[in-house]
Design a protein around this motif. Structure first.
Motif, PDB file in Angstrom:
ATOM      1  N   LEU A  73       7.967  -5.017   1.821  1.00 57.52           N
ATOM      2  CA  LEU A  73       7.489  -3.573   2.173  1.00 57.52           C
ATOM      3  C   LEU A  73       7.769  -3.077   3.520  1.00 57.52           C
ATOM      4  O   LEU A  73       8.259  -2.166   3.936  1.00 57.52           O
ATOM      5  CB  LEU A  73       6.122  -3.328   1.583  1.00 57.52           C
ATOM      6  CG  LEU A  73       5.904  -1.905   1.547  1.00 57.52           C
ATOM      7  CD1 LEU A  73       6.842  -1.089   0.443  1.00 57.52           C
ATOM      8  CD2 LEU A  73       4.394  -1.853   0.992  1.00 57.52           C
ATOM      9  N   VAL A  74       7.048  -3.854   4.514  1.00 56.32           N
ATOM     10  CA  VAL A  74       7.337  -3.529   5.823  1.00 56.32           C
ATOM     11  C   VAL A  74       8.824  -3.629   6.127  1.00 56.32           C
ATOM     12  O   VAL A  74       9.208  -2.510   6.959  1.00 56.32           O
ATOM     13  CB  VAL A  74       6.549  -4.791   6.700  1.00 56.32           C
ATOM     14  CG1 VAL A  74       6.958  -4.418   8.276  1.00 56.32           C
ATOM     15  CG2 VAL A  74       5.112  -4.756   6.538  1.00 56.32           C
ATOM     16  N   PHE A 130      10.484  -0.098   5.074  1.00 57.41           N
ATOM     17  CA  PHE A 130      10.366   0.985   5.719  1.00 57.41           C
ATOM     18  C   PHE A 130      10.697   0.858   6.899  1.00 57.41           C
ATOM     19  O   PHE A 130      11.239   1.760   7.662  1.00 57.41           O
ATOM     20  CB  PHE A 130       8.785   1.205   5.592  1.00 57.41           C
ATOM     21  CG  PHE A 130       8.446   1.590   4.387  1.00 57.41           C
ATOM     22  CD1 PHE A 130       8.357   0.902   3.140  1.00 57.41           C
ATOM     23  CD2 PHE A 130       7.771   2.954   4.280  1.00 57.41           C
ATOM     24  CE1 PHE A 130       8.040   1.637   2.106  1.00 57.41           C
ATOM     25  CE2 PHE A 130       7.296   3.678   3.159  1.00 57.41           C
ATOM     26  CZ  PHE A 130       7.484   2.816   2.002  1.00 57.41           C
ATOM     27  N   ALA A 185       9.904   3.489  -1.865  1.00 55.88           N
ATOM     28  CA  ALA A 185       8.847   2.989  -2.383  1.00 55.88           C
ATOM     29  C   ALA A 185       8.934   2.420  -3.863  1.00 55.88           C
ATOM     30  O   ALA A 185       8.712   1.125  -4.051  1.00 55.88           O
ATOM     31  CB  ALA A 185       7.801   3.997  -2.479  1.00 55.88           C
ATOM     32  N   TRP A 205       5.081  -0.509  11.263  1.00 56.96           N
ATOM     33  CA  TRP A 205       4.836  -0.547   9.736  1.00 56.96           C
ATOM     34  C   TRP A 205       3.944  -1.519   9.447  1.00 56.96           C
ATOM     35  O   TRP A 205       3.320  -1.328   8.100  1.00 56.96           O
ATOM     36  CB  TRP A 205       6.203  -0.526   9.234  1.00 56.96           C
ATOM     37  CG  TRP A 205       6.865   0.716   9.460  1.00 56.96           C
ATOM     38  CD1 TRP A 205       7.797   1.331  10.103  1.00 56.96           C
ATOM     39  CD2 TRP A 205       6.254   2.008   8.513  1.00 56.96           C
ATOM     40  NE1 TRP A 205       8.243   2.641   9.776  1.00 56.96           N
ATOM     41  CE2 TRP A 205       7.365   2.811   8.784  1.00 56.96           C
ATOM     42  CE3 TRP A 205       5.691   2.116   7.497  1.00 56.96           C
ATOM     43  CZ2 TRP A 205       7.210   4.264   8.242  1.00 56.96           C
ATOM     44  CZ3 TRP A 205       5.470   3.391   6.848  1.00 56.96           C
ATOM     45  CH2 TRP A 205       6.182   4.308   7.292  1.00 56.96           C
ATOM     46  N   LEU A 212       0.928  -0.090   7.059  1.00 60.15           N
ATOM     47  CA  LEU A 212       0.909  -0.523   5.454  1.00 60.15           C
ATOM     48  C   LEU A 212      -0.230  -1.232   5.137  1.00 60.15           C
ATOM     49  O   LEU A 212      -0.407  -1.822   4.258  1.00 60.15           O
ATOM     50  CB  LEU A 212       2.388  -1.150   5.004  1.00 60.15           C
ATOM     51  CG  LEU A 212       3.332  -0.203   5.138  1.00 60.15           C
ATOM     52  CD1 LEU A 212       4.652  -1.009   4.979  1.00 60.15           C
ATOM     53  CD2 LEU A 212       3.290   0.645   3.640  1.00 60.15           C
ATOM     54  N   ASP A 213      -0.986  -1.720   6.303  1.00 57.48           N
ATOM     55  CA  ASP A 213      -2.229  -2.409   6.206  1.00 57.48           C
ATOM     56  C   ASP A 213      -3.323  -1.735   5.250  1.00 57.48           C
ATOM     57  O   ASP A 213      -3.776  -0.714   5.853  1.00 57.48           O
ATOM     58  CB  ASP A 213      -2.654  -2.943   7.533  1.00 57.48           C
ATOM     59  CG  ASP A 213      -3.874  -3.803   7.537  1.00 57.48           C
ATOM     60  OD1 ASP A 213      -3.815  -4.645   6.626  1.00 57.48           O
ATOM     61  OD2 ASP A 213      -4.834  -3.931   8.404  1.00 57.48           O
ATOM     62  N   ILE A 221      -3.102  -0.172   2.337  1.00 57.18           N
ATOM     63  CA  ILE A 221      -2.504   0.544   1.450  1.00 57.18           C
ATOM     64  C   ILE A 221      -2.311   0.069   0.060  1.00 57.18           C
ATOM     65  O   ILE A 221      -2.139  -1.094  -0.098  1.00 57.18           O
ATOM     66  CB  ILE A 221      -1.121   1.350   1.773  1.00 57.18           C
ATOM     67  CG1 ILE A 221      -1.053   2.592   1.260  1.00 57.18           C
ATOM     68  CG2 ILE A 221      -0.039   0.460   1.828  1.00 57.18           C
ATOM     69  CD1 ILE A 221      -0.091   3.551   1.768  1.00 57.18           C
ATOM     70  N   ARG A 249      -0.467  -1.170  -2.636  1.00 59.80           N
ATOM     71  CA  ARG A 249       0.918  -1.362  -2.671  1.00 59.80           C
ATOM     72  C   ARG A 249       1.693  -1.174  -4.177  1.00 59.80           C
ATOM     73  O   ARG A 249       2.830  -1.442  -4.120  1.00 59.80           O
ATOM     74  CB  ARG A 249       1.299  -2.906  -2.349  1.00 59.80           C
ATOM     75  CG  ARG A 249       1.210  -2.902  -0.912  1.00 59.80           C
ATOM     76  CD  ARG A 249       1.349  -4.365  -0.399  1.00 59.80           C
ATOM     77  NE  ARG A 249       1.179  -4.525   1.208  1.00 59.80           N
ATOM     78  CZ  ARG A 249       2.383  -4.971   2.010  1.00 59.80           C
ATOM     79  NH1 ARG A 249       3.356  -5.289   1.363  1.00 59.80           N
ATOM     80  NH2 ARG A 249       2.257  -4.853   3.162  1.00 59.80           N
ATOM     81  N   LEU A 287       2.633   5.621  -1.374  1.00 62.06           N
ATOM     82  CA  LEU A 287       4.041   5.077  -0.467  1.00 62.06           C
ATOM     83  C   LEU A 287       4.970   5.955  -0.127  1.00 62.06           C
ATOM     84  O   LEU A 287       5.573   6.032   1.046  1.00 62.06           O
ATOM     85  CB  LEU A 287       4.462   3.864  -1.224  1.00 62.06           C
ATOM     86  CG  LEU A 287       3.591   2.335  -1.123  1.00 62.06           C
ATOM     87  CD1 LEU A 287       4.235   1.190  -2.071  1.00 62.06           C
ATOM     88  CD2 LEU A 287       3.376   1.861   0.121  1.00 62.06           C
TER      89      LEU A 287
END
Length: 372
Positions: free
Chosen positions: A112-113, A116, A265, A337, A341-342, A344, A346, A352
């Protein structure tokens, strides 16, 4: 007449001219059922047509039916497709910057990181933007596969088990890692992984584990090692033919921005879900999952420290100016990122997607982006 020109002419004859038909070609070389196609291309095309009142209508070509993998960049530039996916390692000479950052696959293996971060970098970094423009395309958005694992037709648990094994690798840093651990890298496209494992040309396919289903590897794989052998994000999930992009209105470009933010996302959630289902099904068929031994983990950590110098030297050979600074910029984007995203949720695609819009796409001007 060049073959590419002939193909472009044929594509136009099939879809009509840009001015009269408002139907365009969308190209992806994965099958339609793949998570990177069914949402980000099939559903995306339906939503774009609806939100632009039919002014931008894409016909989706999947499984390489319009352009084979190695030709997707050139076919996009030449107007055979107006939007396309492209795996950057097929064109290292044309995309040296994209391959430089794409080969940093071991710095952070959080998909995910990386999806983005690669999107923000591709849309905003001057070196990336100059490279897209040179190739006659407009970058739309990135992606990331799930983590790559060794999926094998023999037991591979330890560093000793891996040595001498033939590993399918996507090239670049992955091939160097295979050599670092005493294995033999084999560069073949994902479509040939099954046959390679089946006939013994390969001992392992190194790929995201959804391949157990999407490429039917569960029928020929007996073991999987959970060592995170990077993840793949080189190239782009969406890029547009430059003339096409300039021909559509800023309002319709904004529609594309919004849809790409959503499917950036959505595809990450769906990709990981597909991996989970594929691994579960393969285990039911008898596949054994192994954790890497400490020696294999240590070998990976050693490689990550060692390989950055090779990345920089290779990029310099390909004409990239100051690749060390580019890598430093990309690391900052990745770390940004990682923090954003920490914490959140997922699994919340709307949350997202909103983050992608506010932190990336809303900062672009649809009237000017990609038009100079």
């Amino acid at each position: 007449m060049k073959i590419s020109t002939l193909m472009a002419a044929l594509a136009v004859s099939l879809t009509g001219t840009v001015a009269s038909a408002a139907q365009y070609n969308a190209n992806h070389f994965f099958a339609e059922r793949h998570s990177m196609v069914r949402g980000p291309y099939v559903e995306f095309a339906k939503n774009v047509a609806e939100d632009t009142n039919g002014e931008v209508t894409f016909k989706v070509f999947s499984a390489g039916s319009l352009l084979p993998p190695a030709s997707s960049l050139g076919g996009l530039r030449d107007g055979i497709a107006q939007v396309s996916y492209h795996a950057g390692t097929y064109t290292p000479a044309e995309l040296p910057v994209a391959n430089l950052i794409g080969n940093m696959a071991f710095y952070n293996t959080d998909p995910l990181v990386m999806a983005f971060a690669s999107t923000e970098f591709g849309l905003t970094h001057p070196a990336a933007l100059a490279e897209w423009k040179k190739n006659g395309i407009v970058f739309g958005g990135g992606y990331s596969t799930s983590e790559y694992h060794m999926q094998c037709n023999t037991k591979v648990e330890t560093l000793a088990d891996v040595q001498g094994k033939k590993l399918r690798m996507p090239g670049g840093a992955w091939s160097r890692f295979a050599e670092h651990i005493g294995a033999l890298p084999v560069s073949i496209p994902s479509s040939e992984m099954y046959s390679g494992l089946d006939v013994g040309v390969l001992d392992c396919a190194v790929a995201a584990a959804d391949a157990l289903d999407s490429f039917s590897l569960k029928d020929v794989v007996t073991s999987m090692n959970t060592l995170a052998v990077g993840n793949y994000y080189a190239g782009f999930e969406w890029a547009y033919n430059a003339d096409f992009w300039k021909s559509i209105s800023p309002e319709n470009r904004k529609v594309l921005f919004d849809q790409m933010a959503y499917y950036l996302a959505e595809h990450r959630i769906e990709f990981d879900a597909d991996v989970e289902k594929a691994v579960s099904a393969a285990k039911e068929k008898g596949m054994v999952v192994y954790e890497p031994d400490q020696a294999l983990q240590d070998a990976l950590a050693e490689f990550v420290k060692k390989d950055e110098a090779t990345l920089i030297a290779t990029a310099e050979e390909r004409g990239v100016e100051n690749p060390a600074a580019i890598l430093a910029d990309f690391k900052q984007t990745i770390d940004r990122w990682d923090a954003l995203l920490d914490g959140i949720d997922r699994q919340n695609v709307d949350a997202l997607a909103e983050l992608a819009r506010t932190e990336i796409y809303d900062k672009l001007d649809p009237a000017t982006y990609g038009t100079d």
